[in-house]
Design an enzyme around this catalytic site. Structure first.
Site, short mmCIF file in Angstrom:
data_model
loop_
_atom_site.label_atom_id
_atom_site.label_comp_id
_atom_site.label_asym_id
_atom_site.label_seq_id
_atom_site.Cartn_x
_atom_site.Cartn_y
_atom_site.Cartn_z
CG ASN A 152 -0.29 -0.24 2.49
OD1 ASN A 152 0.92 -0.27 2.55
ND2 ASN A 152 -1.07 -0.39 3.56
CD GLU A 166 5.91 4.10 13.63
OE1 GLU A 166 5.15 3.14 13.64
OE2 GLU A 166 5.73 5.09 12.87
P1 IDP Z 1 -1.31 1.13 8.55
O1 IDP Z 1 -0.07 1.05 7.69
O2 IDP Z 1 -2.47 1.71 7.79
O3 IDP Z 1 -1.08 1.84 9.87
P2 IDP Z 1 -1.30 -1.40 10.06
O4 IDP Z 1 -2.51 -2.06 10.57
O5 IDP Z 1 -0.43 -0.71 11.06
O6 IDP Z 1 -1.75 -0.39 8.89
O7 IDP Z 1 -0.48 -2.49 9.27
C1 IDP Z 1 0.86 -2.24 8.90
C2 IDP Z 1 1.08 -2.69 7.46
O8 IDP Z 1 0.91 -4.09 7.39
C3 IDP Z 1 0.08 -2.13 6.45
O9 IDP Z 1 0.40 -0.83 5.98
C4 IDP Z 1 0.18 -3.15 5.33
O10 IDP Z 1 1.34 -2.96 4.52
C5 IDP Z 1 0.36 -4.45 6.13
N1 IDP Z 1 -0.94 -5.12 6.39
C6 IDP Z 1 -1.90 -4.73 7.25
N2 IDP Z 1 -2.92 -5.58 7.26
C7 IDP Z 1 -2.58 -6.56 6.38
C8 IDP Z 1 -3.23 -7.77 5.93
O11 IDP Z 1 -4.32 -8.11 6.35
N3 IDP Z 1 -2.57 -8.49 4.99
C9 IDP Z 1 -1.35 -8.17 4.50
N4 IDP Z 1 -0.70 -7.06 4.90
C10 IDP Z 1 -1.31 -6.28 5.82
#
Ligand code: IDP
Ligand code: MG
Length: 190
Positions: A152, A166
């Site tokens: 993403n 961080e």
């Molecule tokens: P964020 O980046 O929007 O804060 P977080 O929940 O902190 O989201 O998750 C960290 C990163 O882990 C996300 O940006 C994404 O790259 C990855 N991620 C989160 N949820 C999933 C998932 O369900 N499958 C695969 N990768 C995930």
């Protein structure tokens, strides 16, 4: 009010760098008047990746995967914890597969403003106009299913507390700078 001026960590992930979106992404932050107070390109290893994304994230990954699976009615036989662990390993691979650009941005309510510009985690739900909404469209469920890590494009600290931790992980004090930008006169006088 000085306390409203925050610093936050942003990382352009390997897919953002490889897709040559770095300039576009950085300029979106600059255009709202956020100030870049530190920046570098680094290629992190798995140990460092685990410091940035600790194992405590596994339940969150599990949750996000199943939210997307449930939304489209996908049934998975594998145990939930195993799905989450797999997504975590894929995330570590993804974030270490190429160099990233790390930066610290400063501004009024910087943490929340940056999250607003970045958009929600699963890009298929991110609003148009946000970085994730404008430049990618996958879902976290799809990423887990394809074992490719949640591509993403960008990381941004979620809270002021998270930002402090961080920033100290990624930057030494002498890599961060205090200076006046032209925006200071209009947005953050004294
Ligand atoms: P964020 O980046 O929007 O804060 P977080 O929940 O902190 O989201 O998750 C960290 C990163 O882990 C996300 O940006 C994404 O790259 C990855 N991620 C989160 N949820 C999933 C998932 O369900 N499958 C695969 N990768 C995930
Ligand atoms: Mg997060």
């Amino acid at each position: 009010m000085k306390e409203m001026i925050e610093r936050t960590l942003v990382i352009i992930k390997p897919d953002g760098v490889k897709r040559s979106l770095s300039g576009e992404i950085i300029s979106r932050f600059e255009k709202v008047g956020l100030k870049i107070v530190g920046m570098k390109m680094v290629w992190i290893n798995k140990d460092f990746a685990k410091k940035h994304y600790p194992e405590a994230l596994i339940p969150v990954l599990t949750e996000k995967t199943f939210l997307d699976y449930d939304a489209i009615g996908i049934k998975v036989n594998e145990k939930r914890e195993l799905v989450g662990k797999g997504a975590y390993e894929d995330l570590l691979k993804y974030i270490t597969e190429g160099p990233v650009i790390a930066m610290v941005l400063e501004g009024v309510h910087a943490v929340e403003v940056v999250r607003k510009l970045v958009g929600s985690t699963s890009p298929y739900k991110s609003a148009p106009g946000t970085i994730r909404g404008d430049f990618t469209h996958i879902s976290m469920g799809y990423a887990t299913y394809k074992k490719m890590g949640g591509r993403n494009l960008i990381h941004a600290s979620g809270t002021v507390e998270e930002a402090k931790k961080e920033i100290s992980l990624w930057f030494k004090d002498n890599e961060l700078h205090s200076f006046k930008s032209v925006h200071d006169e209009h947005i953050m006088p004294n």
